[in-house]
Design an enzyme around this catalytic site. Structure first.
Site, PDB file in Angstrom:
ATOM      1  N   SER A 132     -28.531   0.372  45.572  1.00  0.00           N
ATOM      2  CA  SER A 132     -28.461   1.714  46.151  1.00  0.00           C
ATOM      3  C   SER A 132     -27.372   1.786  47.225  1.00  0.00           C
ATOM      4  O   SER A 132     -26.193   1.629  46.911  1.00  0.00           O
ATOM      5  CB  SER A 132     -29.833   2.109  46.701  1.00  0.00           C
ATOM      6  OG  SER A 132     -29.900   3.488  46.965  1.00  0.00           O
ATOM      7  N   ASP A 165     -27.851   0.274  40.204  1.00  0.00           N
ATOM      8  CA  ASP A 165     -28.070   1.719  40.144  1.00  0.00           C
ATOM      9  C   ASP A 165     -27.331   2.526  41.209  1.00  0.00           C
ATOM     10  O   ASP A 165     -27.953   3.245  42.001  1.00  0.00           O
ATOM     11  CB  ASP A 165     -29.567   2.039  40.193  1.00  0.00           C
ATOM     12  CG  ASP A 165     -29.872   3.346  39.444  1.00  0.00           C
ATOM     13  OD1 ASP A 165     -29.400   3.487  38.309  1.00  0.00           O
ATOM     14  OD2 ASP A 165     -30.566   4.201  39.999  1.00  0.00           O
ATOM     15  N   HIS A 192     -34.680   5.321  39.957  1.00  0.00           N
ATOM     16  CA  HIS A 192     -33.770   4.662  40.888  1.00  0.00           C
ATOM     17  C   HIS A 192     -34.445   3.499  41.613  1.00  0.00           C
ATOM     18  O   HIS A 192     -33.772   2.575  42.066  1.00  0.00           O
ATOM     19  CB  HIS A 192     -33.254   5.679  41.910  1.00  0.00           C
ATOM     20  CG  HIS A 192     -32.265   5.123  42.877  1.00  0.00           C
ATOM     21  ND1 HIS A 192     -31.042   4.605  42.493  1.00  0.00           N
ATOM     22  CD2 HIS A 192     -32.310   4.988  44.239  1.00  0.00           C
ATOM     23  CE1 HIS A 192     -30.382   4.189  43.555  1.00  0.00           C
ATOM     24  NE2 HIS A 192     -31.136   4.403  44.628  1.00  0.00           N
TER      25      HIS A 192
END
Length: 393
Positions: free
Chosen positions: A122, A146, A296
């Site tokens: 992230s 991601d 996510h």
């Protein structure tokens, strides 16, 4: 009454302070040393360490068990860090990608880490991508979980909700630090903004009822008798939203990282979309993408799967690197190349052997695994090849 007013003034004064500006910080970290390898005869620990960088409002403690597994399976030391304003690291500005990427590069330099394998999730994924682009000679490879190297204004509403929910826990509940039910009360308060239990658990992992030993914040009074987040959330309402969704496009225009990169995409996540894939291809020509059935929050939803992808990637790339080294060694012949090239090659081999000649007992515990020479792998492979030849003969 005097005591109450004094205490109130102290708390109010600290709450009104601004985060200090500190260009360079020393990030708190944990080092996960690999246990004995699966094969007891192969006690190999790579000198190409892994550095794991967490996401927004995460910390090094979130994935300590996962990182220990990665260390064991890949026989590689894994450093997990706390970014500034997270975990046990310093509370300070700036909080932007250029500064955070430089923090990671400084960390590697301070600890003598070279040919680093970066893993970022992230927010940490963007930090790692920028670190690779700005310091290509420092990084060996990377796993990006991601995220994409693009601006993402659509995620700001979620970041705002995270910040608002955390501030609500502090302001609206006033939960005392000695309250035996403080965790449940905090969870109940956060439900107003965050209905998802997994996300609440992730955010509330930062909540503490006593300050870590020896830790002080320039803006948070941890001794006021109430629970607090380890993050200075009241001072991050802007930077944790606008700066996290950003990407320094102009700063990295024309830059590429040629090393191997594995991207992990959540199939239910929009963080790697078509625009993201296009940007990835431009910055990282030697990339591949693995997909995992998750949102996510891959690390919380599919821990075994993402750890497996990371370990397979690290081991595969190490094997390829080993094969390349073997080819270089086997084709080396001083009589066939210039003397200058031969001397340079011999010097490189000698430097590697000097590293391996150092006994483990004389190397500090925090660095001995990350300084093991790659020649051990080469010698092992050559011995195995000679053994196979003798058996076939």
């Amino acid at each position: 009454m005097h005591f109450t007013r004094t205490l109130f003034n102290q708390v109010a004064s600290k709450a009104s302070r601004q985060l200090p500006v500190q260009k360079r910080v020393q990030m708190a970290y944990d080092l996960h040393i690999p246990n004995k390898t699966v094969n007891p005869n192969l006690n190999i620990r790579s000198h190409e360490p892994i550095v794991f960088v967490h996401g927004i409002f995460g910390s090094k403690k979130n994935y300590r068990f996962d990182c220990q597994k990665i260390a064991n399976v890949t026989h590689t030391p894994v450093y997990t860090v706390d970014l500034r304003n997270h975990g046990q690291s310093i509370h300070a500005l700036p909080f932007d990608y250029e500064t955070l990427a430089q923090d990671v590069a400084d960390f590697c330099e301070d600890h003598g880490l070279k040919k680093v394998n970066l893993i970022g999730y992230s927010l940490g994924a963007k930090i790692c991508m920028l670190t690779m682009l700005q310091n290509p000679d420092l990084i060996r490879s990377g796993v990006i979980i991601d995220n994409s190297p693009i601006e993402q204004p659509h995620i700001e509403i979620f970041l705002q909700m995270f910040v608002k929910s955390m501030i609500h826990v502090l302001n609206s509940t006033k939960i005392e630090a000695n309250d035996s039910d403080w965790k449940r009360k905090a969870d109940d308060a956060m439900k107003r903004y965050i209905p998802d239990g997994g996300i609440r658990k992730y955010l509330l992992a930062n909540l503490i009822n006593k300050v870590p030993k020896g830790y002080k914040s320039p803006v948070i009074d941890y001794d006021d008798g109430f629970i607090h987040f380890q993050n200075p959330v009241k001072h991050m309402t802007e930077v944790a939203v606008k700066n996290v969704s950003a990407w320094p496009t102009e700063k990295v225009a024309g830059k590429t990282f040629e090393g191997p990169i594995r991207f992990i995409k959540g199939t239910k996540s929009a963080f790697i979309d078509d625009a993201g894939k296009k940007a990835i291809a431009g910055y990282f020509p030697n990339h591949s993408i693995s997909e995992i059935n998750a949102t996510h929050f891959i690390l919380n939803e599919r821990p075994l799967e993402y750890v497996r992808v990371i370990c397979d990637f690290i081991k595969t790339e190490r094997f390829r690197s080993l094969q390349e080294h073997l080819r270089n060694v086997e084709h080396f012949s001083p009589s066939e190349i210039e003397a200058k090239q031969a001397a340079k090659h011999a010097q490189q081999i000698e430097e590697l052997r000097k590293v391996t000649s150092t006994s483990e007992s004389s190397i500090p515990h925090s660095t001995q695994s990350s300084e093991q020479a790659f020649t051990e792998n080469i010698d092992l492979a050559r011995q195995e090849r000679e053994h196979q030849k003798s058996v076939s003969a």
